[in-house]
Write a protein that holds these residues in place. Sequence first.
Motif, PDB file in Angstrom:
ATOM      1  N   LEU A 113      47.616  45.692  46.045  1.00  0.00           N
ATOM      2  CA  LEU A 113      47.439  44.662  45.031  1.00  0.00           C
ATOM      3  C   LEU A 113      46.502  43.572  45.539  1.00  0.00           C
ATOM      4  CD1 LEU A 113      48.087  43.368  42.319  1.00  0.00           C
ATOM      5  CD2 LEU A 113      50.144  42.386  43.369  1.00  0.00           C
ATOM      6  N   LEU A 114      46.695  43.145  46.767  1.00  0.00           N
ATOM      7  CA  LEU A 114      45.832  42.126  47.359  1.00  0.00           C
ATOM      8  C   LEU A 114      44.383  42.609  47.409  1.00  0.00           C
ATOM      9  CD1 LEU A 114      45.453  39.418  48.793  1.00  0.00           C
ATOM     10  CD2 LEU A 114      46.078  40.565  50.933  1.00  0.00           C
ATOM     11  N   ALA A 115      44.175  43.844  47.832  1.00  0.00           N
ATOM     12  CA  ALA A 115      42.819  44.395  47.906  1.00  0.00           C
ATOM     13  C   ALA A 115      42.182  44.461  46.518  1.00  0.00           C
ATOM     14  CB  ALA A 115      42.848  45.778  48.551  1.00  0.00           C
ATOM     15  N   ALA A 116      42.946  44.857  45.508  1.00  0.00           N
ATOM     16  CA  ALA A 116      42.420  44.930  44.143  1.00  0.00           C
ATOM     17  C   ALA A 116      42.035  43.542  43.628  1.00  0.00           C
ATOM     18  CB  ALA A 116      43.443  45.572  43.220  1.00  0.00           C
ATOM     19  N   GLN A 117      42.877  42.552  43.907  1.00  0.00           N
ATOM     20  CA  GLN A 117      42.577  41.190  43.468  1.00  0.00           C
ATOM     21  C   GLN A 117      41.347  40.646  44.198  1.00  0.00           C
ATOM     22  OE1 GLN A 117      46.428  39.478  44.347  1.00  0.00           O
ATOM     23  NE2 GLN A 117      47.028  39.543  42.198  1.00  0.00           N
ATOM     24  N   LEU A 118      41.250  40.912  45.491  1.00  0.00           N
ATOM     25  CA  LEU A 118      40.091  40.456  46.257  1.00  0.00           C
ATOM     26  C   LEU A 118      38.810  41.132  45.779  1.00  0.00           C
ATOM     27  CD1 LEU A 118      41.635  40.295  49.841  1.00  0.00           C
ATOM     28  CD2 LEU A 118      40.780  38.357  48.497  1.00  0.00           C
ATOM     29  N   ALA A 119      38.882  42.408  45.440  1.00  0.00           N
ATOM     30  CA  ALA A 119      37.700  43.116  44.933  1.00  0.00           C
ATOM     31  C   ALA A 119      37.228  42.506  43.619  1.00  0.00           C
ATOM     32  CB  ALA A 119      38.008  44.600  44.761  1.00  0.00           C
ATOM     33  N   GLY A 120      38.147  42.181  42.738  1.00  0.00           N
ATOM     34  CA  GLY A 120      37.779  41.537  41.479  1.00  0.00           C
ATOM     35  C   GLY A 120      37.165  40.168  41.687  1.00  0.00           C
ATOM     36  N   ALA A 121      37.743  39.401  42.594  1.00  0.00           N
ATOM     37  CA  ALA A 121      37.201  38.073  42.883  1.00  0.00           C
ATOM     38  C   ALA A 121      35.818  38.176  43.514  1.00  0.00           C
ATOM     39  CB  ALA A 121      38.151  37.303  43.801  1.00  0.00           C
ATOM     40  N   LEU A 122      35.634  39.138  44.410  1.00  0.00           N
ATOM     41  CA  LEU A 122      34.328  39.330  45.038  1.00  0.00           C
ATOM     42  C   LEU A 122      33.283  39.709  43.994  1.00  0.00           C
ATOM     43  CD1 LEU A 122      32.554  39.437  47.534  1.00  0.00           C
ATOM     44  CD2 LEU A 122      33.366  41.775  47.911  1.00  0.00           C
ATOM     45  N   ARG A 123      33.645  40.586  43.058  1.00  0.00           N
ATOM     46  CA  ARG A 123      32.729  40.958  41.975  1.00  0.00           C
ATOM     47  C   ARG A 123      32.294  39.716  41.195  1.00  0.00           C
ATOM     48  NH1 ARG A 123      36.197  43.183  38.144  1.00  0.00           N
ATOM     49  NH2 ARG A 123      36.380  41.000  37.575  1.00  0.00           N
ATOM     50  N   ASP A 124      33.249  38.853  40.861  1.00  0.00           N
ATOM     51  CA  ASP A 124      32.930  37.642  40.098  1.00  0.00           C
ATOM     52  C   ASP A 124      32.049  36.693  40.891  1.00  0.00           C
ATOM     53  OD1 ASP A 124      34.484  38.642  38.047  1.00  0.00           O
ATOM     54  OD2 ASP A 124      36.238  37.384  38.520  1.00  0.00           O
ATOM     55  N   VAL A 125      32.370  36.492  42.153  1.00  0.00           N
ATOM     56  CA  VAL A 125      31.598  35.573  42.992  1.00  0.00           C
ATOM     57  C   VAL A 125      30.172  36.094  43.193  1.00  0.00           C
ATOM     58  CG1 VAL A 125      31.410  34.633  45.336  1.00  0.00           C
ATOM     59  CG2 VAL A 125      33.590  34.526  44.114  1.00  0.00           C
ATOM     60  N   LEU A 126      30.027  37.402  43.383  1.00  0.00           N
ATOM     61  CA  LEU A 126      28.679  37.972  43.522  1.00  0.00           C
ATOM     62  C   LEU A 126      27.873  37.800  42.238  1.00  0.00           C
ATOM     63  CD1 LEU A 126      29.352  41.219  45.567  1.00  0.00           C
ATOM     64  CD2 LEU A 126      28.093  39.188  46.307  1.00  0.00           C
ATOM     65  N   ARG A 127      28.517  37.944  41.083  1.00  0.00           N
ATOM     66  CA  ARG A 127      27.816  37.740  39.817  1.00  0.00           C
ATOM     67  C   ARG A 127      27.362  36.289  39.694  1.00  0.00           C
ATOM     68  NH1 ARG A 127      31.396  39.600  35.828  1.00  0.00           N
ATOM     69  NH2 ARG A 127      30.590  41.690  36.095  1.00  0.00           N
ATOM     70  N   VAL A 128      28.218  35.343  40.067  1.00  0.00           N
ATOM     71  CA  VAL A 128      27.839  33.924  40.037  1.00  0.00           C
ATOM     72  C   VAL A 128      26.685  33.662  40.991  1.00  0.00           C
ATOM     73  CG1 VAL A 128      28.615  31.575  40.550  1.00  0.00           C
ATOM     74  CG2 VAL A 128      30.119  33.121  39.275  1.00  0.00           C
ATOM     75  N   ALA A 129      26.764  34.195  42.206  1.00  0.00           N
ATOM     76  CA  ALA A 129      25.710  33.980  43.195  1.00  0.00           C
ATOM     77  C   ALA A 129      24.386  34.579  42.712  1.00  0.00           C
ATOM     78  CB  ALA A 129      26.110  34.604  44.536  1.00  0.00           C
ATOM     79  N   THR A 130      24.431  35.764  42.128  1.00  0.00           N
ATOM     80  CA  THR A 130      23.217  36.397  41.606  1.00  0.00           C
ATOM     81  C   THR A 130      22.621  35.553  40.488  1.00  0.00           C
ATOM     82  OG1 THR A 130      24.022  38.591  42.188  1.00  0.00           O
ATOM     83  CG2 THR A 130      22.306  38.472  40.516  1.00  0.00           C
ATOM     84  N   SER A 131      23.466  35.105  39.585  1.00  0.00           N
ATOM     85  CA  SER A 131      23.000  34.298  38.470  1.00  0.00           C
ATOM     86  C   SER A 131      22.348  33.005  38.960  1.00  0.00           C
ATOM     87  CB  SER A 131      24.170  33.963  37.541  1.00  0.00           C
ATOM     88  OG  SER A 131      23.757  33.103  36.486  1.00  0.00           O
ATOM     89  N   ARG A 132      22.998  32.335  39.885  1.00  0.00           N
ATOM     90  CA  ARG A 132      22.467  31.053  40.390  1.00  0.00           C
ATOM     91  C   ARG A 132      21.222  31.282  41.236  1.00  0.00           C
ATOM     92  NH1 ARG A 132      27.863  27.418  41.624  1.00  0.00           N
ATOM     93  NH2 ARG A 132      28.616  27.463  39.488  1.00  0.00           N
ATOM     94  N   GLY A 133      21.179  32.391  41.952  1.00  0.00           N
ATOM     95  CA  GLY A 133      20.001  32.692  42.758  1.00  0.00           C
ATOM     96  C   GLY A 133      18.770  32.955  41.903  1.00  0.00           C
ATOM     97  N   CYS A 134      18.998  33.516  40.725  1.00  0.00           N
ATOM     98  CA  CYS A 134      17.882  33.786  39.805  1.00  0.00           C
ATOM     99  C   CYS A 134      17.395  32.546  39.093  1.00  0.00           C
ATOM    100  CB  CYS A 134      18.292  34.833  38.773  1.00  0.00           C
ATOM    101  SG  CYS A 134      18.544  36.478  39.470  1.00  0.00           S
ATOM    102  N   ARG A 135      18.218  31.520  39.067  1.00  0.00           N
ATOM    103  CA  ARG A 135      17.812  30.282  38.390  1.00  0.00           C
ATOM    104  C   ARG A 135      17.241  29.374  39.389  1.00  0.00           C
ATOM    105  NH1 ARG A 135      22.921  28.172  35.970  1.00  0.00           N
ATOM    106  NH2 ARG A 135      24.033  29.832  36.955  1.00  0.00           N
TER     107      ARG A 135
END
Length: 91
Positions: A69-91
């Motif tokens: 469960l912890l690994a699944a939650q961390l994977a989801g959070a990492l996906r979200d954080v990477l999307r935010v970082a990608t979005s901000r990096g492109c701006r």
Amino acid sequence: MTPQDQLRLLPWAGPEGEPCYLSTDNDVSLVSRLADRIEAEQLAMAADLLEEARETLDDDPDTEEDLFLLAAQLAGALRDVLRVATSRGCR
């Protein structure tokens, strides 16, 4: 419509998991502000989850299910954080 390199990657995915983009020159539009708020919430939740993960691992998890469960939650959070970082990096 703005050129592809000016599209904003939004912090959520489409129905089939595909990326969603916003085409606007207005950084204070309703959708821009919503995306900013969701990004902030995703980053805050990831920080909270990281602290919870540290505590869980320090306390020696009771079962493999706890670790899964912890690994699944961390994977989801990492996906979200990477999307935010990608979005901000492109701006």
